[in-house]
Design a protein around this motif. Structure first.
Motif, short mmCIF file in Angstrom:
data_model
loop_
_atom_site.label_atom_id
_atom_site.label_comp_id
_atom_site.label_asym_id
_atom_site.label_seq_id
_atom_site.Cartn_x
_atom_site.Cartn_y
_atom_site.Cartn_z
N PRO A 132 0.80 -1.23 0.00
CA PRO A 132 0.00 0.00 0.00
C PRO A 132 0.83 1.28 0.00
CG PRO A 132 0.00 -0.98 2.18
CD PRO A 132 0.69 -1.96 1.28
N PHE A 133 2.16 1.17 0.24
CA PHE A 133 2.97 2.39 0.39
C PHE A 133 4.03 2.52 -0.69
CE2 PHE A 133 1.97 0.88 4.84
CZ PHE A 133 0.81 1.62 4.93
N ALA A 143 -4.33 -2.70 4.64
CA ALA A 143 -5.19 -2.48 3.47
C ALA A 143 -4.39 -2.73 2.20
CB ALA A 143 -5.76 -1.07 3.48
N HIS A 144 -4.13 -4.01 1.89
CA HIS A 144 -3.32 -4.34 0.72
C HIS A 144 -4.10 -4.06 -0.56
CE1 HIS A 144 -0.83 -6.60 -2.11
NE2 HIS A 144 0.11 -6.55 -1.19
N PRO A 145 -3.44 -3.48 -1.57
CA PRO A 145 -4.17 -3.09 -2.79
C PRO A 145 -4.55 -4.24 -3.70
CG PRO A 145 -1.83 -2.59 -3.02
CD PRO A 145 -2.03 -3.02 -1.59
N LYS A 146 -3.92 -5.42 -3.55
CA LYS A 146 -4.16 -6.51 -4.50
C LYS A 146 -4.61 -7.81 -3.85
CE LYS A 146 -3.04 -4.45 -8.40
NZ LYS A 146 -3.98 -4.32 -9.53
N TRP A 147 -4.00 -8.18 -2.71
CA TRP A 147 -4.22 -9.49 -2.13
C TRP A 147 -5.06 -9.37 -0.86
CZ3 TRP A 147 -2.70 -13.74 -4.78
CH2 TRP A 147 -1.71 -13.58 -5.75
N PRO A 166 -3.69 -9.96 8.88
CA PRO A 166 -3.01 -8.73 9.26
C PRO A 166 -1.49 -8.85 9.32
CG PRO A 166 -4.28 -9.64 11.10
CD PRO A 166 -4.68 -10.39 9.88
N LYS A 167 -0.95 -9.96 9.84
CA LYS A 167 0.51 -10.08 9.95
C LYS A 167 1.16 -10.10 8.58
CE LYS A 167 4.65 -12.14 10.73
NZ LYS A 167 5.58 -12.77 9.76
N SER A 226 3.96 -7.45 3.97
CA SER A 226 3.95 -6.98 2.59
C SER A 226 4.21 -5.48 2.53
CB SER A 226 2.62 -7.31 1.93
OG SER A 226 2.56 -6.83 0.60
N ALA A 227 3.64 -4.75 3.47
CA ALA A 227 3.81 -3.29 3.49
C ALA A 227 5.24 -2.89 3.79
CB ALA A 227 2.87 -2.68 4.53
#
Length: 393
Positions: A179-180, A198-202, A206-207, A212-213
């Motif tokens: 997301p960043f 708030a992942h844009p694709k997957w 939460p962990k 990913s972020a």
């Protein structure tokens, strides 16, 4: 009939696995379902899939699970705790194990499945990051087949086919950028847990979403790829690919490159793992490249997202370093999700742990677990220090 144990059944990967299994009632069934603490969700899944066994991680919840299964009129046997999970993963109740328990908690059951010669659909990154050599050795000794179900490693698996490294020049894992993507450190300092998950694709837990972020997720995947495909870290690259349609590329010594493409849906990789070498219907639509337009690639920003660098350094250091990396990251991410530290504290705490705990030879599981425990103790102490939020938030 393939008998499948889904460990982490109530999570996003477990849910996707059960969706694929339900599409092929004549070929496979969920014989074991396991969850952490959500008894009601586990009972609901048992109603839908009618497994032989259900496992809740917390032994204090065994009575509630038994009562829930009784009220549902199910003959499913109730179990609790890690020993029960290991026994089922390594016993006759299943021939295939979907290892989707998040974190180091999934290691013991993964090892049990590997040692028992099962087909192991591996989504638990931490098993290979913490004890990759031990897991691979156990699988080789027993004849277990490890089929990775991370989208990136599944893509490499499909492109390599023979899974031999001799003709491979390098692997390229792709990252969405999270997301960043494009943010600098000054902007990242104010990131909230809600923004980070708030992942844009997957759609992930939460962990994993926070990993990913921070790009730690990609660093852990580099370590995983090293163990899965027997290639050194310097031959495993990462590219940011925001469309998340190309999941990985394999470059061969003859100059050709194979890529695996598909929509960002875990059911594709799970169908590969459950059906390999056959292809199964997954419920995922085909890829319309004209509709999606451009495919973009860029280098990861290692200054803004140092977790990828830290993972590479831990892999190069060897021994217990990756266990320390993983443990410190788990503790830091947990504290961030609780609002106790800032986003930039995550890589700072991991780097401190790696500096404070020089790598030791990873001679046994006991040594690795001791390194894991010490890294957690040290990281928790830093998180609890009054100066931590100010220094690293």
């Amino acid at each position: 009939m393939r008998q499948v144990a889904v460990l982490g059944a109530t999570g996003s990967i477990g849910t996707s696995a059960l969706d694929v299994i339900a599409r092929h009632p004549g070929r496979m069934r969920a014989s074991v379902l396991a969850a952490g603490r959500n008894v009601q969700a586990l009972v609901r899944l048992c109603r839908a899939h009618r497994p032989d066994h259900a496992v809740i991680a917390d032994p204090a919840l065994l009575g509630e699970l038994r009562e829930g299964l009784r009220q549902a009129g199910l003959a499913t046997a109730a179990h609790a705790g890690d020993e029960a999970l290991q026994a089922l993963a390594g016993g006759p109740a299943c021939d295939t194990v979907v290892a989707a328990i998040v974190g180091a908690a999934g290691l013991a059951s993964t090892l049990a499945a590997a040692a028992a010669g099962k087909r192991l659909l591996l989504a638990n990154k931490e098993s290979l990051v913490l004890a990759g050599e031990l897991v691979i050795q156990a699988a080789r000794a027993s004849g277990a087949q490890i089929v990775p179900i991370d989208s990136e490693h599944s893509a490499v698996f499909q492109c390599m086919r023979s899974r031999t490294p001799e003709g491979v020049r390098r692997l390229v894992l792709t990252a969405s950028g999270g997301p960043f993507r494009g943010w600098d450190r000054a902007r990242l300092a104010g990131v909230t847990p809600a923004q980070a998950v708030a992942h844009p694709k997957w759609s992930m837990g939460p962990k994993i979403s926070v990993d990913s972020a921070t790009l730690m997720n990609k660093g852990l995947e580099v370590i995983e790829a090293h163990h899965l495909f027997d290639l050194p870290g310097e031959r495993i690259d990462v590219l940011v690919h925001p469309q998340s349609l190309v999941h990985a590329l394999v470059e061969y010594v003859d100059g050709s490159t194979l890529a695996q493409l598909g929509l960002p849906d875990m059911r594709t990789a799970l169908a590969v793992g459950l059906g390999w070498p056959e292809r199964l219907e997954s419920g995922v639509a085909g890829l319309d490249l004209l509709a999606h337009g451009r495919l973009e690639f860029e280098a990861p920003d290692m200054e803004a997202f140092p977790c990828l660098r830290l993972a590479r350094e831990a892999l190069a250091a060897g021994g217990t370093a990756t266990a320390v990396l993983n443990a410190a990251n788990e503790e830091a991410v947990s504290a961030f999700l609780q609002g106790r530290i800032g986003f930039l504290a995550i890589p700072a705490l991991v780097e401190e742990a790696l500096a404070a705990l020089p790598p030791q030879p990873a001679a046994s599981l006991e040594v690795l677990l001791a390194a894991d425990a010490e890294a957690r103790r040290l990281t928790r102490a830093r998180i609890d220090s009054p100066s931590t939020r100010i220094a690293t938030a």
